[in-house]
Design an enzyme around this catalytic site. Structure first.
Site: not given
Ligand code: PEP
Length: 253
Positions: A9-11, A97, A99, A169, A175, A215, A236-237
């Site tokens: 997930n590049w966001k 998601h 967010e 999640e 994050g 994470s 994500g990251g």
């Molecule tokens: C996400 O964006 O869905 C996510 C889980 O981010 P991260 O891996 O950075 O916690």
């Protein structure tokens, strides 16, 4: 075997050129996926076509949207419909998601409409659920996530829900560098599968991939994904760093 999936997930990160470079680096690692493994890249809308055409040469690598709107078409400036995604051959879309739920006030009912539109347009939802920290601290996370599934998904017949991907999640782990322990992840994934089984039977519940997100990193993916009910991750990251995401793909069962 159930599908095992590493979803990036590049966001709202990376320029187009940086996105191209990242995909090239990941693909040049040459990780071959078997028939039950997939790597999916949820990229910003302007990068969907580039991503699709870059990854489609590789078996089981796919592009995904990060969202779509809960209306079929019309005067909704700036929005993207499920039909538009299908018309450019995008077969996956992240929905719900945390967010989007938080910043764009997406409700379970609105997400049910998005799920329907995706399915009508041959787009597979990657449906996100997960509890905030206060709910985890109160110990009511099971009820919280079960309600998210019930209100957004349980109107679907069995033959539709079994085509979905679910991503659990916990919001407190997204994050933050704070990962759920392997035991916490397995426990709630097993619970989610039991909620699906109560509604649809075990055979259907056993077909639905449940990804863990929060994470996931190159150094914890193998352990997390080894749990019997964790079918990969939504990342994500760490999906923004080629070497890390390659390791995460390699960690799939
Ligand atoms: C996400 O964006 O869905 C996510 C889980 O981010 P991260 O891996 O950075 O916690």
């Amino acid at each position: 075997m159930r599908k095992q999936i590493a979803a990036a997930n590049w966001k709202m990160n990376l320029t187009y050129q940086q996105g191209e470079e990242l995909l090239d680096e990941i693909l040049s690692a040459g990780v071959k996926l078997n028939e039950h493994q997939q790597a999916i890249f949820a990229v910003p809308s302007p990068y969907l076509l580039m991503t699709r055409s870059t990854v489609e040469e590789e078996l089981n690598y796919f592009a995904s949207a990060q969202n779509c709107y809960n209306k079929k078409s019309g005067a909704y400036t700036g929005e993207v419909s499920a039909e538009m995604l299908n018309s450019i051959n995008i077969k996956y879309c992240v929905l719900g998601h945390s967010e989007r739920r938080e910043y764009f006030i997406e409700s379970n009912a609105m997400l049910a409409e998005k799920v329907n539109l995706c399915l009508e347009n041959f787009v597979t939802p990657i449906f996100c659920c997960g509890e905030p920290l206060a709910i985890r601290e109160a110990g009511t996370q099971n009820e919280f996530v079960a309600t998210q599934l019930k209100e957004s998904l349980f109107h679907l017949p069995a033959e539709k829900i079994k085509t979905l991907i679910i991503a659990y999640e916990p919001i407190w782990a997204i994050g933050t560098g704070k990962t759920a322990t392997t035991e916490q992840a397995q426990e709630i994934h097993k619970y989610l599968r039991s909620v699906l089984a109560d509604q649809y039977g075990e055979e259907v519940a056993n077909e639905i991939p449940i990804l863990y997100g929060g994470s996931v990193k190159a150094n914890n993916a193998k352990e997390l994904f080894a749990s019997p009910d964790v079918d990969g991750g939504l990342v994500g990251g760490a999906s923004l760093v080629a070497a890390d995401f390659v390791e995460i793909i390699k960690a799939l069962k």
